[in-house]
Design an enzyme around this catalytic site. Structure first.
Site, PDB file in Angstrom:
ATOM      1  N   ASP A  20       0.822  -1.219   0.000  1.00  0.00           N
ATOM      2  CA  ASP A  20       0.000   0.000   0.000  1.00  0.00           C
ATOM      3  C   ASP A  20       0.850   1.260   0.000  1.00  0.00           C
ATOM      4  O   ASP A  20       0.312   2.368  -0.019  1.00  0.00           O
ATOM      5  CB  ASP A  20      -0.971   0.007   1.192  1.00  0.00           C
ATOM      6  CG  ASP A  20      -0.252   0.042   2.531  1.00  0.00           C
ATOM      7  OD1 ASP A  20       0.800  -0.597   2.637  1.00  0.00           O
ATOM      8  OD2 ASP A  20      -0.755   0.696   3.453  1.00  0.00           O
ATOM      9  N   ASP A  30       4.172   8.024   1.209  1.00  0.00           N
ATOM     10  CA  ASP A  30       4.165   7.593   2.603  1.00  0.00           C
ATOM     11  C   ASP A  30       5.534   7.783   3.241  1.00  0.00           C
ATOM     12  O   ASP A  30       6.272   6.832   3.488  1.00  0.00           O
ATOM     13  CB  ASP A  30       3.735   6.127   2.739  1.00  0.00           C
ATOM     14  CG  ASP A  30       3.365   5.801   4.193  1.00  0.00           C
ATOM     15  OD1 ASP A  30       3.828   6.515   5.094  1.00  0.00           O
ATOM     16  OD2 ASP A  30       2.629   4.849   4.421  1.00  0.00           O
TER      17      ASP A  30
END
Length: 254
Positions: A20, A30
């Site tokens: 992810d 991220d």
């Protein structure tokens, strides 16, 4: 694949390379427990929470390929035809990753060495330098930046005789393409940053920000907007990390 090569070439460690945290757009997303290499260790794990070292620096390219396999598995029900044939089709679609990554890495290493032409031994030359950097725990960013002047890079190594032997091979390679020092230095500086967000720089900024002073954060941001420029007024930010920096740890809960 090209993004993974770019990470490896500047010593960037993502820290949480799970499925992810990957984008089909080839972007770094991220920004959790990430970091840049100091002393070069291919198996460096920047995330204190990564007990098994799954996302170690050297493993990032293979982890990205594994993640793409996971994506292919998720897409399998959408591919028409028998399952076995669909699976083979998806695996074939992933196969170019390997060659693309290898090509991007060799091309990037040539740029970091300041080479304009291609020679069959270039990958070996670069790999041998990385092996020596590993043995001597040479600082990744500083060594590559100083390599534009091999005499300056020599100070990054404890095994000076081994570096000197490698440097002779490097000089011979440069002679092979009639390399011009001044032009090569400019090219090499474009391929190897002088400034990266090292943990100790971030920690100092964090501590001040916790006291309500964001001036250090803003100062670092300005420097890192031009990581490849000399910026002599900020030379201290491009130096070797202090001893206390080795005690810093970053984790998913940070």
């Amino acid at each position: 694949a090209r993004l993974m090569a770019q990470w490896q070439l500047v010593g960037f460690c993502h820290g949480v390379m799970n499925t992810d945290n990957m984008s089909l757009l080839g972007l770094t997303i991220d920004y959790g427990p990430f970091g840049f290499l100091d002393a070069f260790d291919p198996m460096h794990v920047c995330n204190h929470s990564d007990d098994q070292g799954r996302y170690a620096y050297a493993r990032q390219p293979s982890v990205a390929f594994w993640n793409l396999h996971a994506l292919a598995q998720a897409l399998l029900p959408l591919v028409e035809g028998p399952k076995e044939a669909a699976s083979e089709q998806l695996l074939a679609a992933l196969e170019p990753y390997k060659a693309e990554f290898a090509t991007a890495m060799v091309s990037g290493l040539r740029a970091k060495l300041g080479l304009l032409s291609e020679h069959e031994d270039d990958a070996v030359l670069a790999d041998d330098l990385l092996k020596l950097m590993t043995e001597d725990r040479a600082d990744f960013t500083i060594t590559w930046r100083r390599l534009s002047s091999p005499g300056a890079a020599r100070d990054c190594f404890m095994q000076r005789d081994k570096f000197d032997a490698w440097a002779e091979r490097y000089r011979a390679r440069l002679t092979l393409e009639n390399s011009i020092d001044s032009e090569r230095t400019t090219r090499m500086h474009r391929a190897s940053p002088k400034f990266v967000l090292r943990n100790h720089l971030a920690q100092t900024a964090i501590e001040r920000a916790q006291q309500g002073d964001f001036s250090e954060t803003q100062r670092l941001l300005k420097i890192l907007e031009r990581p490849y420029d000399e910026q002599p007024e900020h030379q201290a930010d491009a130096g070797f990390p202090p001893t206390w920096a080795t005690q810093l740890e970053v984790s998913c809960s940070s």
